[in-house]
Design a protein around this motif. Structure first.
Motif, mmCIF file in Angstrom:
data_model
loop_
_atom_site.group_PDB
_atom_site.id
_atom_site.type_symbol
_atom_site.label_atom_id
_atom_site.label_comp_id
_atom_site.label_asym_id
_atom_site.label_seq_id
_atom_site.Cartn_x
_atom_site.Cartn_y
_atom_site.Cartn_z
ATOM 1 N N MET A 144 0.861 -1.212 0.014
ATOM 2 C CA MET A 144 -0.051 0.069 0.013
ATOM 3 C C MET A 144 0.847 1.261 0.041
ATOM 4 S SD MET A 144 -2.977 1.037 2.549
ATOM 5 C CE MET A 144 -2.051 0.945 3.866
ATOM 6 N N THR A 145 0.925 2.136 -1.246
ATOM 7 C CA THR A 145 1.612 3.253 -1.129
ATOM 8 C C THR A 145 1.245 4.405 -0.492
ATOM 9 O OG1 THR A 145 1.985 2.485 -3.466
ATOM 10 C CG2 THR A 145 2.889 4.926 -2.843
ATOM 11 N N TRP A 146 -0.127 4.559 -0.187
ATOM 12 C CA TRP A 146 -0.570 5.687 0.568
ATOM 13 C C TRP A 146 -1.507 5.154 1.480
ATOM 14 C CZ3 TRP A 146 0.646 10.605 0.268
ATOM 15 C CH2 TRP A 146 1.356 10.989 -1.074
ATOM 16 N N ASN A 199 4.829 15.342 -1.509
ATOM 17 C CA ASN A 199 5.057 13.853 -2.014
ATOM 18 C C ASN A 199 5.211 12.911 -0.402
ATOM 19 O OD1 ASN A 199 7.302 14.884 -0.747
ATOM 20 N ND2 ASN A 199 8.585 13.889 -2.348
ATOM 21 N N ARG A 242 -5.858 7.828 -5.507
ATOM 22 C CA ARG A 242 -5.114 7.241 -4.586
ATOM 23 C C ARG A 242 -6.257 6.696 -3.343
ATOM 24 N NH1 ARG A 242 -1.121 12.218 -4.089
ATOM 25 N NH2 ARG A 242 -3.005 13.113 -4.607
ATOM 26 N N HIS A 246 2.213 9.091 2.876
ATOM 27 C CA HIS A 246 3.155 8.029 1.933
ATOM 28 C C HIS A 246 3.596 6.886 2.762
ATOM 29 C CE1 HIS A 246 5.689 6.719 -1.261
ATOM 30 N NE2 HIS A 246 4.585 7.075 -2.170
ATOM 31 N N ALA A 247 3.875 5.700 2.338
ATOM 32 C CA ALA A 247 4.326 4.707 2.736
ATOM 33 C C ALA A 247 5.986 4.996 3.233
ATOM 34 C CB ALA A 247 4.133 3.396 2.018
ATOM 35 N N SER A 248 6.364 5.780 2.411
ATOM 36 C CA SER A 248 7.973 6.210 2.639
ATOM 37 C C SER A 248 8.096 7.220 3.655
ATOM 38 C CB SER A 248 8.434 6.641 1.390
ATOM 39 O OG SER A 248 7.918 8.160 0.900
#
Length: 390
Positions: free
Chosen positions: A1-3, A21, A32, A66-68
Motif C-alpha cells: 500500500m503506497t498511501w 509527496n 489514490r 505516503h508509505a515512505s
C-alpha cells in the motif's frame, strides 16, 4: 500500500489534492483514494456513511500519508502541523480576498479543516474514536458521520490556496519532523501555525459574544509572538514583531511607507500600516486578557468600519513572508530569450500574487466602507490622532 488513510475531513470539499509527496489532503475521487476503496470495501463503506445535517450524502476528503514517510511523520503532532499549514495557506488567502472583494463563498474559518474524531483502524475493520474526551470502537455498519453544523461545506479549489506560502511551509514541516534535533526556527514555526489555526476557528457558536472575539485576537497575537521568540531564555514582545513585519519584501509602494504612528503615546514612532495594525491587535489582546474595560466598538476599526480580527490572517501572512522569507529569487532570463522571459514573468506573477493580495487587503483599512445603495464609498468619521492617515 503506497498511501495510507490517516484521517478524514468532512467539512471541506476539494476539487483536487493539496499537499506534497509525503502527505496530501485528497478528495474521495482522487485516484489514490479510489484505489483504497477498491482494495478495502470497509473503507468505501465508511466514506459513504457521511451526510450533512439535512441528510445530503457526500464522501469526505482524506488525509493520506505516503508509505515512505519516516515514523516521525506518523506522530499526531506532525500530522496536525501538516493540516495547520494547509489551513493557514487557504484561510489567510481567503481572508485577504474577502477584505478586498467582500462577496462570494470562501473558506474563512478553521472548522473547514477539522479532523473527524472517528476513523477506520489500520486493518480496515472497525472504527476508532479518539479525542481527549473519548476513546472507543464501534462497527462501520452502525456509523453515521456528519459534517459540522456550524459551517457550510464550502468548496476549495487549488487557486484558492496560497501555493507559494504552502510550498515554503511544507519544506519547513518536512525539515522539522525529519531532524533528530530540529532547529528552533522550525519548532517555533510549527508552534506558531498551531496557534494560528486555533485562532482561525469560530470564536464560538450561536452564543458568540465580543468577548469571544477578543479571545480569538489573543490567540492571533500569540501566533505572532511565537514566531519571533529567539528560544532559550530569550523573550518575544511587540517590538520584535514590529521588527519582523518591517522586514517584509513589500510589493505595493504604500505598504512600505513609514507613515503611521505606533508605540506609546509619549514615544510615537512612524512605521508601516502593517505594524500599526499589529499594535491594534496587541492592544486589544492586552485589554481582553488583562480584564481591562472593553467595549464592542473597540474591535471595530475607525475608517473601514470592519472588525480588526478580519485583518489578522492577512497580517500573519505578511509576518510569514518576512520569517521564511518568501522572495522570488529565480534569475531573470535575457531579453534575447523572449520565450524564457515570458515564462519567468508569468511564474514571478504567480509567486507574488498572494503577497500582493495580502498587502492590498491591509490597505483597505484606509478605505471607508461601500455604501450598498449608492455603490461608492461613504464618508465616515476622521481617523483618530494616532491612527492611519490617508
Amino acid at each position: 500500500m503506497t498511501w495510507a488513510p490517516i484521517y478524514v475531513l468532512p467539512n471541506i470539499p476539494l476539487d483536487a489534492a493539496i499537499g506534497c509527496n509525503l502527505a496530501v489532503l485528497a478528495p474521495a475521487h482522487d485516484e489514490r483514494v479510489t484505489a483504497l476503496k477498491r482494495a478495502h470495501p470497509n473503507f468505501r463503506a465508511f466514506l459513504r456513511r457521511f451526510t450533512d445535517n439535512f441528510g445530503e450524502k457526500f464522501e469526505p476528503c482524506v488525509l493520506l500519508l505516503h508509505a515512505s514517510a519516516p515514523e516521525s511523520f506518523r506522530h499526531v503532532s506532525a500530522i496536525a502541523s501538516f493540516r495547520d499549514a494547509v489551513a493557514i495557506a487557504a484561510i489567510s488567502h481567503a481572508r485577504a480576498h474577502q477584505l478586498s472583494h467582500p462577496r462570494g463563498m470562501r473558506v474563512l474559518f478553521g472548522e473547514a479543516f477539522a479532523i473527524y474524531p472517528w476513523m477506520l483502524d489500520r486493518n480496515f475493520e472497525d472504527i476508532i474514536g479518539s479525542t481527549p474526551a473519548l476513546l472507543g470502537t464501534h462497527l462501520v455498519s452502525s456509523f453515521k458521520g456528519q459534517s459540522s453544523p456550524s459551517v457550510f461545506r464550502t468548496n476549495l479549489n487549488p487557486s484558492a490556496v496560497d501555493q507559494p506560502l504552502l510550498d515554503a511551509l511544507l519544506i519547513c514541516w518536512r525539515r522539522r519532523y525529519e531532524a533528530a534535533e530540529p532547529e528552533w526556527k522550525d519548532i517555533a514555526l510549527m508552534r506558531s501555525l498551531n496557534m494560528a489555526y486555533q485562532a482561525s476557528l469560530l470564536p464560538a457558536g450561536t452564543e458568540a459574544t465580543f468577548y469571544d472575539v477578543g479571545r480569538i485576537l489573543s490567540l492571533w497575537v500569540s501566533a505572532f509572538e511565537i514566531l519571533v521568540h529567539p528560544g532559550g531564555n530569550g523573550i518575544s514582545n511587540r517590538d520584535k514583531v514590529f521588527d519582523l513585519i518591517e522586514q517584509a519584501p513589500w510589493l505595493i509602494r504604500a505598504s512600505r511607507d513609514l507613515a503611521h504612528d505606533t508605540g506609546p503615546a509619549k514615544k510615537l514612532v512612524k512605521r508601516t500600516l502593517a505594524s500599526w495594525l499589529y499594535q491594534k491587535l496587541n492592544d486589544s489582546r492586552n485589554d481582553f486578557l488583562h480584564g481591562n474595560p472593553v467595549e464592542r466598538d473597540s474591535l471595530v476599526l475607525e475608517i473601514p468600519q470592519r472588525g480588526i480580527f478580519e485583518y489578522a490572517a492577512p497580517l500573519y501572512r505578511i509576518a510569514l513572508t518576512a520569517f521564511l522569507p518568501l522572495v522570488y529569487d529565480r534569475p531573470q532570463p535575457s531579453a534575447d530569450e523572449p520565450s524564457a522571459l515570458g515564462a519567468w514573468l508569468a511564474d514571478r506573477m504567480t509567486f507574488t500574487d498572494p503577497q500582493r493580495s495580502a498587502e492590498a487587503a491591509l490597505q483597505t483599512v484606509l478605505q471607508p466602507p461601500l455604501d450598498p445603495l449608492a455603490g461608492h464609498t461613504r464618508v465616515t468619521r476622521p481617523a483618530p490622532q494616532n491612527g492611519p492617515s490617508q
